[in-house]
Motif scaffolding. Sequence first.
Motif, PDB file in Angstrom:
ATOM      1  N   ASN A 244      -3.344  11.722  -3.988  1.00  0.00           N
ATOM      2  CA  ASN A 244      -2.302  10.693  -4.133  1.00  0.00           C
ATOM      3  C   ASN A 244      -2.937   9.343  -4.434  1.00  0.00           C
ATOM      4  N   GLU A 245      -4.163   9.180  -3.976  1.00  0.00           N
ATOM      5  CA  GLU A 245      -4.878   7.921  -4.157  1.00  0.00           C
ATOM      6  C   GLU A 245      -6.182   8.193  -4.903  1.00  0.00           C
TER       7      GLU A 245
ATOM      8  N   THR B  46     -14.318  -1.311   5.299  1.00  0.00           N
ATOM      9  CA  THR B  46     -14.314   0.124   4.969  1.00  0.00           C
ATOM     10  C   THR B  46     -15.342   0.420   3.880  1.00  0.00           C
TER      11      THR B  46
ATOM     12  N   LYS C 276       1.747  12.628   4.622  1.00  0.00           N
ATOM     13  CA  LYS C 276       0.476  12.817   3.911  1.00  0.00           C
ATOM     14  C   LYS C 276       0.235  11.641   2.954  1.00  0.00           C
ATOM     15  N   GLY C 277       1.271  11.274   2.202  1.00  0.00           N
ATOM     16  CA  GLY C 277       1.128  10.190   1.221  1.00  0.00           C
ATOM     17  C   GLY C 277       0.778   8.866   1.884  1.00  0.00           C
TER      18      GLY C 277
ATOM     19  N   ARG D 206     -13.975   5.577  -6.075  1.00  0.00           N
ATOM     20  CA  ARG D 206     -14.864   4.607  -5.421  1.00  0.00           C
ATOM     21  C   ARG D 206     -16.041   5.309  -4.723  1.00  0.00           C
TER      22      ARG D 206
ATOM     23  N   LEU E  88     -10.512  -3.926   4.086  1.00  0.00           N
ATOM     24  CA  LEU E  88     -11.017  -3.069   3.013  1.00  0.00           C
ATOM     25  C   LEU E  88     -12.527  -3.286   2.813  1.00  0.00           C
TER      26      LEU E  88
ATOM     27  N   PHE F 192      -9.665   6.459  -4.134  1.00  0.00           N
ATOM     28  CA  PHE F 192     -10.553   6.817  -3.026  1.00  0.00           C
ATOM     29  C   PHE F 192     -11.734   7.654  -3.530  1.00  0.00           C
TER      30      PHE F 192
ATOM     31  N   ARG G 276      -1.745  -3.937  -6.661  1.00  0.00           N
ATOM     32  CA  ARG G 276      -2.591  -4.185  -5.492  1.00  0.00           C
ATOM     33  C   ARG G 276      -3.773  -5.064  -5.902  1.00  0.00           C
TER      34      ARG G 276
ATOM     35  N   SER H 105      -5.629   5.388   4.361  1.00  0.00           N
ATOM     36  CA  SER H 105      -7.050   5.782   4.355  1.00  0.00           C
ATOM     37  C   SER H 105      -7.828   5.048   3.273  1.00  0.00           C
ATOM     38  N   TYR H 106      -7.162   4.806   2.177  1.00  0.00           N
ATOM     39  CA  TYR H 106      -7.795   4.163   1.024  1.00  0.00           C
ATOM     40  C   TYR H 106      -8.359   2.793   1.418  1.00  0.00           C
ATOM     41  N   VAL H 107      -7.663   2.118   2.308  1.00  0.00           N
ATOM     42  CA  VAL H 107      -8.104   0.778   2.720  1.00  0.00           C
ATOM     43  C   VAL H 107      -8.823   0.781   4.064  1.00  0.00           C
ATOM     44  N   PHE H 108      -8.354   1.627   4.978  1.00  0.00           N
ATOM     45  CA  PHE H 108      -8.920   1.551   6.341  1.00  0.00           C
ATOM     46  C   PHE H 108      -9.932   2.661   6.645  1.00  0.00           C
ATOM     47  N   GLY H 109     -10.142   3.563   5.727  1.00  0.00           N
ATOM     48  CA  GLY H 109     -11.106   4.645   5.941  1.00  0.00           C
ATOM     49  C   GLY H 109     -10.413   5.892   6.442  1.00  0.00           C
ATOM     50  N   ARG H 110     -10.832   7.036   5.884  1.00  0.00           N
ATOM     51  CA  ARG H 110     -10.110   8.269   6.197  1.00  0.00           C
ATOM     52  C   ARG H 110     -10.237   8.698   7.662  1.00  0.00           C
TER      53      ARG H 110
ATOM     54  N   ASP I 275      -2.772   8.908   3.228  1.00  0.00           N
ATOM     55  CA  ASP I 275      -3.753   8.737   2.151  1.00  0.00           C
ATOM     56  C   ASP I 275      -3.859   7.274   1.732  1.00  0.00           C
ATOM     57  N   SER I 276      -2.698   6.616   1.625  1.00  0.00           N
ATOM     58  CA  SER I 276      -2.716   5.204   1.202  1.00  0.00           C
ATOM     59  C   SER I 276      -3.399   4.329   2.242  1.00  0.00           C
TER      60      SER I 276
ATOM     61  N   LEU J  75       0.813  -1.211   0.000  1.00  0.00           N
ATOM     62  CA  LEU J  75       0.000   0.000   0.000  1.00  0.00           C
ATOM     63  C   LEU J  75       0.847   1.261   0.000  1.00  0.00           C
ATOM     64  N   MET J  76       1.884   1.277   0.827  1.00  0.00           N
ATOM     65  CA  MET J  76       2.625   2.532   0.987  1.00  0.00           C
ATOM     66  C   MET J  76       3.716   2.727  -0.069  1.00  0.00           C
TER      67      MET J  76
ATOM     68  N   PHE K 278      -4.414  17.935   8.374  1.00  0.00           N
ATOM     69  CA  PHE K 278      -5.123  17.120   9.370  1.00  0.00           C
ATOM     70  C   PHE K 278      -4.321  16.948  10.656  1.00  0.00           C
TER      71      PHE K 278
END
Lengths: 137, 344
Positions: free
Chosen positions: B244-245, B325, A82-83, B251, B322, B248, B282, A89-94, A86-87, A34-35, A128
């Motif tokens: 960056n993503e 989420t 930040k990067g 989706r 995921l 997100f 991924r 957040s994409y999987v675990f929620g922001r 974001d990565s 992810l990162m 944030f």
Amino acid sequence: MAVADEIVDLYSTVLNGALKHYSDIAGAQAIELLMKPALAKAAEEHKFLEPVKAGGGSLEMADLDLGTDIEVMKNGFNTMTKGISDSLSYVFGRDEVIKRVRSLYFEAAAQREKLVHDAKISDGLPAFLKEEIWEEV
Amino acid sequence: MGMFAGLKSRLSGKPTMEQFEKKTIGLPPQEAGPKWVEFAKEHEELRPDNAMYGYRKAAALFRQAGDVDQYIAQSLNYAKAAERVPNYSIAGDGFRVAADNTKEDAREYYSKAGENYRKAGQEAVADRRTTRASDRFASAADSYERAGEYENAIEDYQRSTDIAEKKKHLIRVAKDQGKIAENYLRLNNFEKSAEFFLKHAEAETGRAHVTYSDGFSRAGDAFVKGGNLDQAAEAYLKDSEFSNEPGFGLRNAAECFGKLGNSERVLELLMKEVEDDLAKERAFVAAEVLNLGKVLTKNPRVDAKLKEITVPPGYEKASGALRNTISEELIQKGLEEQAKALGK
């Protein structure tokens, strides 16, 4: 400890704290995957970050050049923070990730009040992490 | 200090401030602090400006000595003296120090700080000191926000940003607009909140060196809370352009279109997301996104794509996280049935 050392220590504490938490949940290999783009982007924009290595769901920062200008170092770490956030957040929620990273940052910063003040760490932090009362919203 | 002040002090047999200052030089802070309190008390009635100075000096000395209770007490004293001078900016500072350092009555002190900073801002406007005015209104707004007086906070952030816009101070504009958005969110005014998150994001990304703003996705979230899924989708798509993503935003926009019954758009956006994930190796993310596509569109193209993907072993926990989420995101958008179908 020299200022550069302390800065590395601060960001390493925050980032590795977050990465360890999410590695425990999802496994280290998923977190590394992810990162990866965030790390590559940060190293591309800030050359001094090139020696940062990811392994076992955490970041190894021992080979960083501690002679790097402090402002350059702060910018680089902020981009990386930040990067990676974001990565994650994409999987675990922001909301979840922001809450976690904020709590790690404020805990680490509270133990390094002098550094935060002297090196003006708050300037340039990702939004944030900057606002004290963001979490309530 | 003016001639009359000197006379007043001499007439009442008290030393002038300058004389007193000389007497305290070299004393340790824990000894000098109480002396300045005494000095301030003696001047409270006739010379609130001297009292303000004395209490302020005492507060600084107690802070130096590590006596937090006295630091707070003397900060409150200089705030009250400053209100009588009046010096609203210093009064605001005093209440703010007290509020920041105490849990008891903090809201009341934040509110008083807000009141005084607002007056200081208005004075600065009258004096045409615009940068100072903008700073004071921003301090007022921040204090009101901490006091839980969100309408007042919005008013003063708006005053601050109006000045900052005229002065082309874009960093302040972006910050103030973000704060206005957050305060509207606290008031459950989702439409206004989203409007200001968008303004905030546009002000941020309008700056040369800023390439990304959380404002777009936060606007999307606010639109979702307000039930405006059309505009939420637009905001999320904007997020995907800058983030960056990008996945997100793609989706979340797709989920909005799912709720709106636009399967074609869902498919288009989720397929884009899948391509981005596959380019980043991924596979576990791509597979979960396709599972979402199945639930939202029931389109055979999704099944076909899913068959092309092999998720290597060891990603089960990550896939589960995921999926959770995505299910949460669906519930937020009113897609409870689809969340259940995903296994929530």
